[in-house]
Design a protein around this motif. Structure first.
Motif, PDB file in Angstrom:
ATOM      1  N   ILE A   1       0.848  -1.201   0.000  1.00  0.00           N
ATOM      2  CA  ILE A   1       0.000   0.000   0.000  1.00  0.00           C
ATOM      3  C   ILE A   1       0.881   1.249   0.000  1.00  0.00           C
ATOM      4  CG2 ILE A   1      -1.680   1.321   1.358  1.00  0.00           C
ATOM      5  CD1 ILE A   1      -2.747  -1.430   2.326  1.00  0.00           C
ATOM      6  N   LEU A   2       1.931   1.225   0.856  1.00  0.00           N
ATOM      7  CA  LEU A   2       2.840   2.377   0.906  1.00  0.00           C
ATOM      8  C   LEU A   2       3.502   2.602  -0.446  1.00  0.00           C
ATOM      9  CD1 LEU A   2       4.661   2.145   4.347  1.00  0.00           C
ATOM     10  CD2 LEU A   2       2.992   3.823   3.585  1.00  0.00           C
ATOM     11  N   MET A   3       3.866   1.485  -1.110  1.00  0.00           N
ATOM     12  CA  MET A   3       4.498   1.625  -2.434  1.00  0.00           C
ATOM     13  C   MET A   3       3.530   2.255  -3.414  1.00  0.00           C
ATOM     14  SD  MET A   3       6.788  -1.767  -3.089  1.00  0.00           S
ATOM     15  CE  MET A   3       6.887  -1.521  -4.843  1.00  0.00           C
ATOM     16  N   GLY A   4       2.268   1.830  -3.337  1.00  0.00           N
ATOM     17  CA  GLY A   4       1.264   2.421  -4.217  1.00  0.00           C
ATOM     18  C   GLY A   4       1.099   3.903  -3.950  1.00  0.00           C
ATOM     19  N   VAL A   5       1.061   4.265  -2.641  1.00  0.00           N
ATOM     20  CA  VAL A   5       0.893   5.669  -2.268  1.00  0.00           C
ATOM     21  C   VAL A   5       2.053   6.508  -2.794  1.00  0.00           C
ATOM     22  CG1 VAL A   5       0.876   7.240  -0.298  1.00  0.00           C
ATOM     23  CG2 VAL A   5      -0.503   5.173  -0.242  1.00  0.00           C
ATOM     24  N   SER A   6       3.274   5.940  -2.749  1.00  0.00           N
ATOM     25  CA  SER A   6       4.439   6.732  -3.150  1.00  0.00           C
ATOM     26  C   SER A   6       4.778   6.552  -4.624  1.00  0.00           C
ATOM     27  CB  SER A   6       5.643   6.385  -2.281  1.00  0.00           C
ATOM     28  OG  SER A   6       5.899   5.006  -2.364  1.00  0.00           O
ATOM     29  N   HIS A   7       3.855   6.019  -5.413  1.00  0.00           N
ATOM     30  CA  HIS A   7       4.011   5.909  -6.872  1.00  0.00           C
ATOM     31  C   HIS A   7       5.226   5.093  -7.283  1.00  0.00           C
ATOM     32  CE1 HIS A   7       0.877   8.856  -7.766  1.00  0.00           C
ATOM     33  NE2 HIS A   7       1.332   9.508  -6.715  1.00  0.00           N
ATOM     34  N   CYS A   8       5.624   4.085  -6.474  1.00  0.00           N
ATOM     35  CA  CYS A   8       6.736   3.235  -6.902  1.00  0.00           C
ATOM     36  C   CYS A   8       6.268   2.366  -8.067  1.00  0.00           C
ATOM     37  CB  CYS A   8       7.188   2.318  -5.777  1.00  0.00           C
ATOM     38  SG  CYS A   8       7.992   3.197  -4.458  1.00  0.00           S
ATOM     39  N   SER A   9       7.195   1.982  -8.911  1.00  0.00           N
ATOM     40  CA  SER A   9       6.834   1.124 -10.039  1.00  0.00           C
ATOM     41  C   SER A   9       6.802  -0.328  -9.586  1.00  0.00           C
ATOM     42  CB  SER A   9       7.850   1.315 -11.161  1.00  0.00           C
ATOM     43  OG  SER A   9       7.862   0.177 -11.979  1.00  0.00           O
ATOM     44  N   PHE A  10       5.602  -0.911  -9.550  1.00  0.00           N
ATOM     45  CA  PHE A  10       5.487  -2.317  -9.142  1.00  0.00           C
ATOM     46  C   PHE A  10       6.202  -3.219 -10.138  1.00  0.00           C
ATOM     47  CE2 PHE A  10       1.990  -0.539  -6.712  1.00  0.00           C
ATOM     48  CZ  PHE A  10       2.141  -1.187  -5.507  1.00  0.00           C
ATOM     49  N   LYS A  11       6.170  -2.802 -11.413  1.00  0.00           N
ATOM     50  CA  LYS A  11       6.770  -3.633 -12.456  1.00  0.00           C
ATOM     51  C   LYS A  11       8.272  -3.806 -12.207  1.00  0.00           C
ATOM     52  CE  LYS A  11       7.064  -3.718 -17.356  1.00  0.00           C
ATOM     53  NZ  LYS A  11       7.091  -2.811 -18.499  1.00  0.00           N
ATOM     54  N   SER A  12       8.946  -2.694 -11.945  1.00  0.00           N
ATOM     55  CA  SER A  12      10.394  -2.796 -11.750  1.00  0.00           C
ATOM     56  C   SER A  12      10.685  -3.528 -10.435  1.00  0.00           C
ATOM     57  CB  SER A  12      11.058  -1.427 -11.781  1.00  0.00           C
ATOM     58  OG  SER A  12      10.876  -0.755 -10.570  1.00  0.00           O
ATOM     59  N   PHE A  13       9.763  -3.391  -9.452  1.00  0.00           N
ATOM     60  CA  PHE A  13       9.943  -4.094  -8.181  1.00  0.00           C
ATOM     61  C   PHE A  13       9.882  -5.609  -8.398  1.00  0.00           C
ATOM     62  CE2 PHE A  13       7.858  -5.869  -4.324  1.00  0.00           C
ATOM     63  CZ  PHE A  13       8.929  -5.718  -3.461  1.00  0.00           C
ATOM     64  N   PHE A  14       8.844  -6.045  -9.143  1.00  0.00           N
ATOM     65  CA  PHE A  14       8.717  -7.493  -9.346  1.00  0.00           C
ATOM     66  C   PHE A  14       9.809  -8.024 -10.262  1.00  0.00           C
ATOM     67  CE2 PHE A  14       4.363  -6.604  -7.833  1.00  0.00           C
ATOM     68  CZ  PHE A  14       4.405  -7.437  -6.732  1.00  0.00           C
ATOM     69  N   LYS A  15      10.246  -7.187 -11.187  1.00  0.00           N
ATOM     70  CA  LYS A  15      11.383  -7.597 -12.016  1.00  0.00           C
ATOM     71  C   LYS A  15      12.617  -7.788 -11.148  1.00  0.00           C
ATOM     72  CE  LYS A  15      10.830  -6.090 -16.768  1.00  0.00           C
ATOM     73  NZ  LYS A  15      11.068  -4.966 -17.675  1.00  0.00           N
ATOM     74  N   GLY A  16      12.793  -6.871 -10.181  1.00  0.00           N
ATOM     75  CA  GLY A  16      13.925  -6.967  -9.267  1.00  0.00           C
ATOM     76  C   GLY A  16      13.872  -8.267  -8.480  1.00  0.00           C
ATOM     77  N   ILE A  17      12.651  -8.634  -8.033  1.00  0.00           N
ATOM     78  CA  ILE A  17      12.505  -9.883  -7.281  1.00  0.00           C
ATOM     79  C   ILE A  17      12.829 -11.077  -8.172  1.00  0.00           C
ATOM     80  CG2 ILE A  17      10.844 -11.386  -6.135  1.00  0.00           C
ATOM     81  CD1 ILE A  17       9.435  -8.851  -5.190  1.00  0.00           C
ATOM     82  N   LEU A  18      12.299 -11.017  -9.420  1.00  0.00           N
ATOM     83  CA  LEU A  18      12.537 -12.132 -10.338  1.00  0.00           C
ATOM     84  C   LEU A  18      14.018 -12.321 -10.612  1.00  0.00           C
ATOM     85  CD1 LEU A  18       9.755 -12.058 -13.053  1.00  0.00           C
ATOM     86  CD2 LEU A  18      10.193 -13.787 -11.311  1.00  0.00           C
ATOM     87  N   SER A  19      14.765 -11.196 -10.620  1.00  0.00           N
ATOM     88  CA  SER A  19      16.191 -11.323 -10.904  1.00  0.00           C
ATOM     89  C   SER A  19      16.914 -12.007  -9.742  1.00  0.00           C
ATOM     90  CB  SER A  19      16.804  -9.955 -11.190  1.00  0.00           C
ATOM     91  OG  SER A  19      16.737  -9.161 -10.048  1.00  0.00           O
ATOM     92  N   MET A  20      16.214 -12.175  -8.599  1.00  0.00           N
ATOM     93  CA  MET A  20      16.842 -12.850  -7.457  1.00  0.00           C
ATOM     94  C   MET A  20      16.497 -14.329  -7.418  1.00  0.00           C
ATOM     95  SD  MET A  20      16.857 -10.279  -4.290  1.00  0.00           S
ATOM     96  CE  MET A  20      15.254 -10.781  -3.737  1.00  0.00           C
ATOM     97  N   TRP A  21      15.989 -14.882  -8.511  1.00  0.00           N
ATOM     98  CA  TRP A  21      15.523 -16.272  -8.513  1.00  0.00           C
ATOM     99  C   TRP A  21      16.600 -17.232  -8.032  1.00  0.00           C
ATOM    100  CZ3 TRP A  21      18.055 -19.920 -11.430  1.00  0.00           C
ATOM    101  CH2 TRP A  21      18.908 -19.429 -12.416  1.00  0.00           C
ATOM    102  N   PHE A  22      17.845 -16.918  -8.341  1.00  0.00           N
ATOM    103  CA  PHE A  22      18.928 -17.824  -7.959  1.00  0.00           C
ATOM    104  C   PHE A  22      19.055 -17.895  -6.440  1.00  0.00           C
ATOM    105  CE2 PHE A  22      23.357 -18.864  -7.085  1.00  0.00           C
ATOM    106  CZ  PHE A  22      23.467 -20.032  -7.809  1.00  0.00           C
TER     107      PHE A  22
END
Lengths: 291, 287
Positions: free
Chosen positions: A58-79
């Protein structure tokens, strides 16, 4: 480009953007401590982590963070995720009253606890990432360094060069985009000379990287020399007293946000430290025991 | 190798808050053995255009066709980009920043070696390219980092020439050089153009150079080509209004006109023509 844009300052005008950088750092540290407070059972910890996760989203939504880049960042941690799961599942933890999940050859048992633990640690990692993302994408890098300098100020008594360090950090942050542009330019120039950065064997890849790194270093050293000359020419002296163009101000909204968040953190720390967390929650919220 | 560009569109940072249209439907054709120039203000899209010519950028829409190589917005279909880069050599602005090897000859041979040419052959090509740009044997084994700015730039240009491209693309090749270095570099390109029959594509802010060397000029503005033709025609059409910087000789003619001396600008293409015309006027005046 996409992976680089993770955590970059995005210029919006949200409530979180307008908070004082010093306050945001304080609250970040408090929330990080909160996230790392353990509870007596894995299930409680997991439930709490999920709760934090929802709040942070919710805080991320309020502060206009990009969810897309966030989830991409998580995906890059798959290893890392894979590594954690394998490690926690296959390293036995018999000290706990664990529920066995599967037994190989009647001698090697893996437990449900291993999976809980891996999930919990990964969730905590995501929480840390989203917290820092909220901080860095809502706070100008310069304000962040000013805030750090402000926190380091007491160390001046023991001759700690807090101003110099803050200046170093702000220069480093200032030059990240410049050096990235430079790297892109050099990559294009070398690609025009037939270098392929994406394909080729190990030896070719190493050669390709060398053709990027060396020119990058050469120009970075040139640039730093020019910058230090320019700073000296304008009379920069790290030891003298300096005035500020931009000042950090502590507003009423900073006080309000601190007064909301800090008691919550304190309460959760109390729950965790008292180790009778379940009882209090059951009595507070009249939750039926269903585990 | 003729170049055909149709409806080329390019969007930077597509689908992000920073999205910006760099090119908005660019069409042009460049013949074999031509010497053309792209001119326009900073940020008009010149550099973006030339980066499409050797596949460094993939079109967002439209096509780029260089001989039999076709580039479209479908990345998977754009094979052979590697081969295309051997035919189209791009010299970027301040190319001296791309030097990295220990010796000058190795740095120049680096390009050919990337195209699977043996080390010996690559060195032969490197020596030839270095001699072409006016650096003799005494430079071959020196470190590129100890050379002067102009020499470094010549080494970097030799690094592209050693690829023996059919089309040579030059992005501001004379930026930051003194007058002498500028003339040396530009006459080098003219020599390559005349003797080796290579197509030269020049991007420059220096209108005097464009007027002197280019046969055809494309004026780029806001991601579109707004005018093209012979340098003289282009500059004369812009003589009246100040959208475009014009070469000194035409600026001089304009000043003369303000002072009441109206020369026939249509007959002026270079400084010699200008001198002839002024000479003529003086003789008429002296009777």
């Amino acid at each position: 480009m996409d992976s680089i844009s993770f955590g970059r300052y995005v210029n919006y005008d949200s409530f979180i953007h307008r908070l004082d950088a010093r306050n945001k750092i304080l609250l970040l540290i408090a929330l990080m401590i909160m996230i790392f407070m353990p509870f007596s059972t894995w299930s409680t910890s997991l439930i709490f982590s999920l709760l934090y996760f929802i709040i942070l989203m919710i805080l991320m939504g309020v502060s206009h963070c990009s969810f897309k880049s966030f989830f991409k960042g998580i995906l890059s941690m798959w290893f890392l995720l894979l590594f954690l799961i394998i490690m926690f599942i296959f390293i036995p933890n018999p000290s706990l009253s664990s529920v066995p999940l599967y037994t190989f050859n009647e001698s090697y048992t893996i437990y449900w606890d291993g999976i809980y633990q891996a999930a919990y640690i990964f969730l905590r990692l995501i929480l840390m990432m989203s917290l820092t993302l909220i901080l860095t994408s809502t706070t100008k890098p310069l304000d962040l360094t000013y805030a750090l300098e402000w926190y380091m100020y007491p160390l001046n008594i023991i001759n700690f060069p807090s101003h110099t360090i803050a200046m170093m950090i702000s220069i480093a942050l200032r030059f990240i985009p410049t050096i990235l542009d430079e790297a892109k330019r050099i990559m294009k120039a070398q690609e025009s000379r037939g270098v392929d950065f994406s394909r080729g064997g190990l030896f070719k890849k190493v050669k390709a990287i060398i053709s990027l790194i060396i020119p990058l270093f050469v120009s970075a050293f040139d640039r730093s020399q020019q910058l230090s000359d320019a700073m000296e020419a304008r009379g920069y002296d790290p030891n003298s007293k300096r005035s500020r163009y931009r000042k950090l101000k502590f507003h009423l909204k900073d006080l309000i946000s601190a007064l909301i968040i800090l008691p919550i953190v304190a309460f959760i720390m109390y729950l965790s430290i008292a180790q009778n967390d379940l009882d209090i929650i059951y009595t507070l919220f009249k939750v039926e025991v269903g585990f | 190798m003729p170049i055909d560009v149709t409806n080329l569109t390019y969007i930077y940072f597509k689908k992000t808050p920073f999205q910006a249209d760099a090119l908005k439907g660019v069409n042009f054709h460049i013949d074999d053995n031509d010497f053309v120039a792209f001119i326009g203000a900073t940020g008009s899209g010149k550099s973006t255009i030339i980066q499409h010519l050797n596949g460094l950028l993939t079109p967002s829409d439209g096509t780029v066709k260089v001989d039999e190589f076709l580039l479209t917005n479908n990345k998977k279909k754009n094979k052979n980009i590697g081969k295309l880069r051997k035919h189209v050599g791009v010299v970027f602005q301040f190319p001296e920043y791309q030097l990295f090897e220990e010796t000058v000859e190795e740095d120049v041979a680096f390009g050919p070696k990337n195209f699977n040419i043996s080390k010996e052959e690559a060195l032969i090509k490197a020596h030839k390219a270095l001699l072409d740009v006016g650096l003799n044997e005494s430079y071959f084994l020196r470190s590129p980092f100890e050379l002067s700015g102009g020499e470094k730039r010549r080494v970097a240009i030799a690094g592209i020439l050693a690829l023996e491209p059919d089309i040579l693309v030059l992005d501001e090749p004379t930026a930051g050089l003194d007058n002498e270095g500028r003339d040396v570099i530009m006459s080098l390109f003219e020599k390559i153009h005349l003797e080796q029959h290579k197509t030269i594509i020049l991007v420059s802010h220096d209108m005097d150079l464009v007027n002197k060397y280019a046969k055809k000029v494309f004026v780029v503005d806001d991601g579109k080509i707004v005018a093209y033709g012979k340098p003289k025609d282009i500059f004369l059409s812009y003589l009246g209004h100040g959208d475009l910087e014009i070469p000194q000789i035409y600026a001089f003619c304009r000043l003369l006109k303000e002072k009441g001396i109206d020369l026939d600008v249509n007959k002026i293409e270079n400084i010699d023509d200008l001198i002839d015309q002024i000479d003529e006027r003086i003789q008429i005046k002296n009777g």
